[in-house]
Design a protein around this motif. Structure first.
Motif, PDB file in Angstrom:
ATOM      1  N   MET A 281     -16.682  36.842  -5.302  1.00 38.63           N
ATOM      2  CA  MET A 281     -17.280  37.777  -6.427  1.00 38.63           C
ATOM      3  C   MET A 281     -17.040  39.308  -5.235  1.00 38.63           C
ATOM      4  SD  MET A 281     -19.509  38.352  -7.598  1.00 38.63           S
ATOM      5  CE  MET A 281     -20.223  39.562  -8.789  1.00 38.63           C
ATOM      6  N   ALA A 282     -16.500  38.758  -4.166  1.00 42.57           N
ATOM      7  CA  ALA A 282     -16.283  40.152  -3.075  1.00 42.57           C
ATOM      8  C   ALA A 282     -15.225  40.609  -4.593  1.00 42.57           C
ATOM      9  CB  ALA A 282     -16.210  40.057  -2.719  1.00 42.57           C
ATOM     10  N   ASN A 283     -14.523  39.670  -4.911  1.00 40.97           N
ATOM     11  CA  ASN A 283     -12.859  40.697  -5.324  1.00 40.97           C
ATOM     12  C   ASN A 283     -13.136  41.113  -6.581  1.00 40.97           C
ATOM     13  OD1 ASN A 283     -11.325  36.460  -4.642  1.00 40.97           O
ATOM     14  ND2 ASN A 283     -11.601  38.849  -3.613  1.00 40.97           N
ATOM     15  N   VAL A 284     -13.986  40.513  -7.436  1.00 39.34           N
ATOM     16  CA  VAL A 284     -14.595  41.344  -8.698  1.00 39.34           C
ATOM     17  C   VAL A 284     -15.983  42.281  -8.906  1.00 39.34           C
ATOM     18  CG1 VAL A 284     -16.318  41.193 -10.088  1.00 39.34           C
ATOM     19  CG2 VAL A 284     -15.227  39.497 -10.042  1.00 39.34           C
TER      20      VAL A 284
ATOM     21  N   ALA B 269     -27.482  33.111  -3.158  1.00 39.43           N
ATOM     22  CA  ALA B 269     -28.104  34.615  -2.820  1.00 39.43           C
ATOM     23  C   ALA B 269     -27.693  35.512  -2.430  1.00 39.43           C
ATOM     24  CB  ALA B 269     -29.399  34.630  -1.959  1.00 39.43           C
ATOM     25  N   PHE B 270     -25.752  35.959  -1.722  1.00 44.23           N
ATOM     26  CA  PHE B 270     -25.198  36.620  -1.435  1.00 44.23           C
ATOM     27  C   PHE B 270     -24.174  37.404  -2.590  1.00 44.23           C
ATOM     28  CE2 PHE B 270     -23.788  35.559   2.916  1.00 44.23           C
ATOM     29  CZ  PHE B 270     -25.017  36.781   3.853  1.00 44.23           C
ATOM     30  N   ILE B 271     -24.296  36.081  -3.947  1.00 48.12           N
ATOM     31  CA  ILE B 271     -23.471  36.560  -4.938  1.00 48.12           C
ATOM     32  C   ILE B 271     -25.095  37.420  -6.113  1.00 48.12           C
ATOM     33  CG2 ILE B 271     -22.489  35.364  -7.383  1.00 48.12           C
ATOM     34  CD1 ILE B 271     -21.397  33.157  -5.233  1.00 48.12           C
ATOM     35  N   ASN B 272     -25.393  36.796  -6.194  1.00 47.95           N
ATOM     36  CA  ASN B 272     -26.673  37.465  -6.864  1.00 47.95           C
ATOM     37  C   ASN B 272     -27.172  39.108  -6.741  1.00 47.95           C
ATOM     38  OD1 ASN B 272     -26.888  35.114  -9.015  1.00 47.95           O
ATOM     39  ND2 ASN B 272     -28.392  34.494  -7.292  1.00 47.95           N
TER      40      ASN B 272
ATOM     41  N   ARG C 173     -21.038  52.151   0.860  1.00 46.55           N
ATOM     42  CA  ARG C 173     -20.516  54.106   0.897  1.00 46.55           C
ATOM     43  C   ARG C 173     -21.494  53.820  -0.940  1.00 46.55           C
ATOM     44  NH1 ARG C 173     -15.862  52.417   1.958  1.00 46.55           N
ATOM     45  NH2 ARG C 173     -15.220  52.090   0.326  1.00 46.55           N
ATOM     46  N   ASN C 174     -21.719  53.462  -1.401  1.00 46.55           N
ATOM     47  CA  ASN C 174     -21.916  53.964  -2.491  1.00 46.55           C
ATOM     48  C   ASN C 174     -23.567  53.774  -2.835  1.00 46.55           C
ATOM     49  OD1 ASN C 174     -19.655  54.018  -4.163  1.00 46.55           O
ATOM     50  ND2 ASN C 174     -19.303  52.639  -4.611  1.00 46.55           N
ATOM     51  N   GLY C 175     -24.269  54.162  -1.326  1.00 47.51           N
ATOM     52  CA  GLY C 175     -25.524  53.934  -1.196  1.00 47.51           C
ATOM     53  C   GLY C 175     -26.777  53.105  -1.976  1.00 47.51           C
TER      54      GLY C 175
ATOM     55  N   GLN D 105     -26.380  44.049  -7.090  1.00 43.01           N
ATOM     56  CA  GLN D 105     -26.473  46.207  -6.777  1.00 43.01           C
ATOM     57  C   GLN D 105     -25.247  46.425  -7.232  1.00 43.01           C
ATOM     58  OE1 GLN D 105     -29.000  46.696  -5.656  1.00 43.01           O
ATOM     59  NE2 GLN D 105     -28.341  46.962  -3.094  1.00 43.01           N
ATOM     60  N   ALA D 106     -24.056  45.393  -7.710  1.00 42.97           N
ATOM     61  CA  ALA D 106     -23.074  46.058  -7.820  1.00 42.97           C
ATOM     62  C   ALA D 106     -22.702  46.851  -9.565  1.00 42.97           C
ATOM     63  CB  ALA D 106     -21.248  45.283  -8.000  1.00 42.97           C
ATOM     64  N   ALA D 107     -24.439  46.705 -10.374  1.00 35.19           N
ATOM     65  CA  ALA D 107     -24.226  46.824 -12.071  1.00 35.19           C
ATOM     66  C   ALA D 107     -24.148  48.038 -12.039  1.00 35.19           C
ATOM     67  CB  ALA D 107     -25.227  46.030 -12.384  1.00 35.19           C
TER      68      ALA D 107
END
Length: 270
Positions: free
Chosen positions: A190-193, A260-263, A211-213, A268-270
């Protein structure tokens, strides 16, 4: 709700969580769910199901099914007598194997899945349905976290989590060590994505989100420390994987936390 007899101590209350056992109420409840909500329905085909059951679950000759030609059609009464006898006489884990097999045969049948889920909860089973597997996770919130991570994830992430779940839920030969490894690998995938970098770690993804808040620094620090426990950098994961006393609880914990990390990363990245 406990009955009057149970409240008065006249009859025992069911086990709080049945993990390595199955009382009569749970076994009967599962049979009734299968029978009333699948086996007797018009959509159910005796011939097709019993053939698959004999070939792939019982692994017996298909022509050994005791089917009777009545002159007006084929009767499967004796076949079902044999199936029922197996269900009520086999050990507890074989009952769950049978239930999983049925669900794999009918992966899109929501009615039987709901009925099984209701029975597991009502009779205090220590297992819940996640992605077709009976998993030793009974807390509704934890079940939702794992199910959401598996159902709504990118292909590599989904594959790692499904493998972790499969290794955890194998009641005959569970592999807790590799289940933990797959859960961690799901987070890294998921971090790769999130970062767009095939070599990125969770730490890299958290830094970008901060960094992106999109992630509070304190939360980012907490997750970084937790993930550091399993990171390759200081050899901790190697030491963890070398432990011989890893338990179901360890693998269960990592699957839930990593899900939970992945979710979180997805939102947050959406």
């Amino acid at each position: 709700m406990p009955t009057f007899s149970q409240r008065m101590g006249i009859k025992p209350v069911s086990d709080l969580v049945q993990l390595e056992s199955m009382n009569d109420d749970l076994r009967t409840g599962l049979w009734n769910a299968l029978d009333r909500d699948l086996f007797v329905k018009d959509r159910f085909n005796d011939s097709d199901f019993t053939e698959v059951l004999w070939r792939y679950h019982f692994k017996l000759p298909v022509d050994s099914r005791p089917i009777t030609n009545t002159g007006f059609g084929m009767s499967y009464t004796r076949v079902w007598d044999q199936i029922r006898k197996h269900f009520f006489e086999c050990v507890w884990n074989d009952v769950y194997d049978f239930v999983e097999f049925v669900l794999r045969c009918y992966p899109n049948d929501r009615e039987i899945r709901r009925s099984i889920e209701t029975t597991l909860a009502r009779e205090n089973s220590g297992y819940r349905l996640i992605d077709g597997h009976l998993s030793p996770i009974s807390d509704p919130g934890e079940v939702r976290e794992v199910a959401l991570a598996i159902e709504d994830a990118h292909a590599p992430v989904k594959e790692h989590l499904r493998t972790a779940l499969s290794l955890l839920t194998d009641r005959k030969n569970p592999d807790y060590r590799n289940s933990i490894k797959e859960s961690i690998s799901g987070v890294e995938a998921m971090a790769n994505v999130v970062t767009g970098d095939s070599k990125a770690t969770l730490g890299d993804a958290l830094k970008i989100l901060e960094r992106n808040g999109k992630l509070h620094p304190a939360l980012k620090e907490a997750f970084s420390k937790m993930y550091g426990y399993t990171s390759d950098a200081d050899g901790i994961r190697h030491a963890l994987m070398s432990e011989h006393n890893l338990s179901q609880a360890d693998a269960r914990y990592f699957l839930i936390v990593c899900s939970a990390f992945i979710n979180l990363l997805k939102v947050q990245a959406a």
